[in-house]
Scaffold this motif. Structure first.
Motif, short mmCIF file in Angstrom:
data_model
loop_
_atom_site.label_atom_id
_atom_site.label_comp_id
_atom_site.label_asym_id
_atom_site.label_seq_id
_atom_site.Cartn_x
_atom_site.Cartn_y
_atom_site.Cartn_z
N THR A 8 26.04 9.35 28.90
CA THR A 8 27.01 8.87 29.88
C THR A 8 26.42 8.85 31.28
O THR A 8 25.41 9.50 31.56
N LEU A 11 30.59 10.93 32.92
CA LEU A 11 31.58 11.68 32.14
C LEU A 11 30.92 12.87 31.42
O LEU A 11 30.01 12.68 30.64
N GLY A 12 31.40 14.07 31.73
CA GLY A 12 30.88 15.27 31.09
C GLY A 12 29.60 15.81 31.69
O GLY A 12 29.03 16.77 31.18
N LEU A 177 32.46 10.37 24.31
CA LEU A 177 32.53 10.23 25.78
C LEU A 177 31.91 8.92 26.23
O LEU A 177 32.40 8.27 27.16
#
Ligand code: BTN
Length: 254
Positions: A8, A11-12, A177
């Motif tokens: 990603t 995200l995360g 994700l």
């Protein structure tokens, strides 16, 4: 257990793992009050003890078998009017992931349940903080049943039941994700019409007769779409009406 996803953009990337926690939504909201967290910050736990669902329901899940996580968005580009697009992009991202594992079996049940073989495999709880007419902060909570095989309700299922395979949770999360992020970036690019079309194309029981329940009546109707603020449009005996989440329940998911 969980690693920062390499798949990603944001995200995360700030990943907070907790062995146990009451609710990842609550924990993330609490952290947001204490410190500035970057967009995409994510709280994930192996054992959520007091998970919250929509309509004040609880979300129960066996420890260690499923994914329970929440992530932070700052969708300042989205007006309060358009907030249903948050349901649309998250549902599509999760549906895209599940479809990659179980093609042809995945649908979205309005507003944001994801079904595999017509049973619920994933629930989403979106909580917004609004500033004027804009969305300042959004916490998206996702409960995806991955390896659990037994449920207390007949309309629940898991990815493993749908595919007959078991999954490593730490490997599922980054791929999931990535799919969610792709859909969020489409939203950010304001591809609203195409997001809406994909959502409708995947909507469970659209244009099919089905049983619905309101507070006082059971009726046969047909979902014909969603209105401009994301309410469900159902054609019933008395014509077409829009319903918000508190006003309608679906057939066997009652
Ligand atoms: C629903 O279908 O009613 C929504 C369920 C949402 C559950 C997830 S699990 C992670 C996050 N933390 C919570 O307390 N709830 C959401």
């Amino acid at each position: 257990l969980y690693k920062i996803p390499a798949t990603t953009l944001f995200l995360g990337k700030n990943l907070i793992f907790m062995e146990e926690c009451q609710s990842t939504n609550d924990h993330l909201l609490l952290l947001c009050q204490k410190e500035h967290l970057s967009e995409g910050s994510l709280v994930v736990t192996s054992n959520q003890t007091a998970g919250r669902g929509q309509r004040g329901n609880t979300w129960q899940t066996q420890p260690g078998l499923n994914l329970t996580f929440s992530f932070l968005l700052r969708p300042g580009f989205l007006s309060v009017q358009d907030q249903f697009y948050l349901n649309i992009f998250v549902s599509l991202g999760i549906a895209d992931y599940l479809t990659s594992e179980a093609p042809g079996k995945v649908q979205i049940k309005w507003p944001n349940d994801i079904l595999v073989n017509e049973r619920k495999a994933c629930g989403v709880l979106i909580e917004n903080q609004i500033s004027g007419t804009r969305l300042a902060l959004t916490v998206v909570g996702v409960g995806l049943n991955v390896n659990q095989k037994e449920f207390s309700v007949p309309h629940a299922t898991s990815l493993a039941i749908g595919t007959g395979r078991n999954y490593e949770l730490a490997s599922v999360l980054p791929v999931l994700l990535q799919h969610i992020e792709v859909r969020y970036l489409q939203l950010k690019e304001r591809k609203l019409e195409s997001l809406r079309e994909s959502y409708l194309a995947n909507l469970f029981k659209r244009n099919q007769p089905y049983t619905f329940y309101t507070a006082d009546v059971e009726f046969e109707g047909e979902i014909v779409g969603i209105d401009e603020i994301g309410r469900l449009l159902v054609k019933g005996p008395a014509g077409t009406r829009s319903f918000d989440i508190r006003e309608i329940r679906y057939g066997t998911f009652r």
